[in-house]
Design an enzyme around this catalytic site. Structure first.
Site, mmCIF file in Angstrom:
data_model
loop_
_atom_site.group_PDB
_atom_site.id
_atom_site.type_symbol
_atom_site.label_atom_id
_atom_site.label_comp_id
_atom_site.label_asym_id
_atom_site.label_seq_id
_atom_site.Cartn_x
_atom_site.Cartn_y
_atom_site.Cartn_z
ATOM 1 N N GLY A 46 -10.906 12.421 -1.459
ATOM 2 C CA GLY A 46 -11.908 11.617 -2.135
ATOM 3 C C GLY A 46 -13.106 11.407 -1.233
ATOM 4 C CD GLN A 51 -16.300 8.041 2.247
ATOM 5 O OE1 GLN A 51 -15.968 8.337 1.118
ATOM 6 N NE2 GLN A 51 -15.529 8.261 3.311
ATOM 7 C CB CYS A 111 -11.122 6.349 5.339
ATOM 8 S SG CYS A 111 -12.794 6.292 4.673
ATOM 9 C CG LEU A 112 -12.826 12.337 4.450
ATOM 10 C CD1 LEU A 112 -13.664 13.089 3.412
ATOM 11 C CD2 LEU A 112 -12.115 13.310 5.375
ATOM 12 C CG HIS A 153 -9.897 4.596 -0.162
ATOM 13 N ND1 HIS A 153 -9.280 4.180 0.990
ATOM 14 C CD2 HIS A 153 -10.940 5.372 0.234
ATOM 15 C CE1 HIS A 153 -9.930 4.679 2.035
ATOM 16 N NE2 HIS A 153 -10.939 5.414 1.593
ATOM 17 C CD GLU A 154 -12.919 7.905 -1.798
ATOM 18 O OE1 GLU A 154 -14.094 7.684 -1.429
ATOM 19 O OE2 GLU A 154 -12.049 8.337 -1.019
ATOM 20 C CG HIS A 157 -15.921 4.247 0.564
ATOM 21 N ND1 HIS A 157 -16.162 3.930 1.882
ATOM 22 C CD2 HIS A 157 -14.786 4.994 0.563
ATOM 23 C CE1 HIS A 157 -15.224 4.457 2.648
ATOM 24 N NE2 HIS A 157 -14.365 5.100 1.873
#
Length: 183
Positions: A46, A51, A111-112, A153-154, A157
């Site tokens: 994701g 991000q 997470c990225l 989660h996304e 963000h």
């Protein structure tokens, strides 16, 4: 298509609240394609526009083996990316909102934007989301299990929230200290 740089925690730009997308045009479609390309290149499941320092309400994801976890009320996205798809369920959410949720589940998240760090977070294990796809068409998606966790989660963000915000202050401080040492 381009692989875009991903902001890393504790970069304050990750705290920016994303703006609503007013119109899905070619600029947005190109951004979505670049987001998929970036997500796949970084082995993510994701990615939120926040991000990559694009503060718009756009999320892409592709959760492996999620076919039995949700019902799609749209055709599957045909990827234009050169990177081979890791699963059969690439999804784009523009201006997403959760309209239903229930159940709780603790799941280990990564997470990225917080590389090489994982922590347990409690989230709803069933959600219903309304959004626009990358062509501007409205859809509703019912998700459970890992897909539901990834969606929450996304979408966090887009509000400037990271999964590490769910951790105790002590764990957050230790993570920041660890990241300073790595730099």
């Amino acid at each position: 298509m381009m692989i875009l740089p991903i902001l890393k925690f504790p970069d304050e730009r990750l705290r920016t609240k994303a703006a609503k997308v007013e119109m899905v045009d070619n600029t947005i479609k190109t951004l979505v394609d670049n987001m998929f390309e970036t997500m796949y290149a970084k082995d993510g499941i994701g990615l939120a526009a926040t991000q990559i320092d694009q503060h718009l309400q756009i999320v892409v994801m592709d959760v492996p083996d999620s076919g039995e976890d949700y019902q799609l009320l749209l055709k599957k996205r045909e990827s234009k990316t050169k990177t081979p798809l890791k699963s059969k369920h690439p999804l784009c959410f523009i201006n997403p909102i959760i309209v239903g949720k229930d159940g709780k589940e603790v799941h280990s998240e990564g997470c990225l934007s917080v590389p090489n760090y994982y922590a347990d977070v409690e989230r709803f294990n069933h959600v219903v989301v309304e959004a626009l796809d990358e062509n501007g068409k409205k859809f509703t998606l019912e998700a459970k299990n890992l897909l539901a966790i990834c969606i929450q989660h996304e979408l966090d963000h887009l509000k400037g929230i990271l999964f590490v915000d769910y951790l105790s202050k002590l764990k957050q401080r230790r993570l920041k200290d660890k990241l300073k040492k790595v730099k």
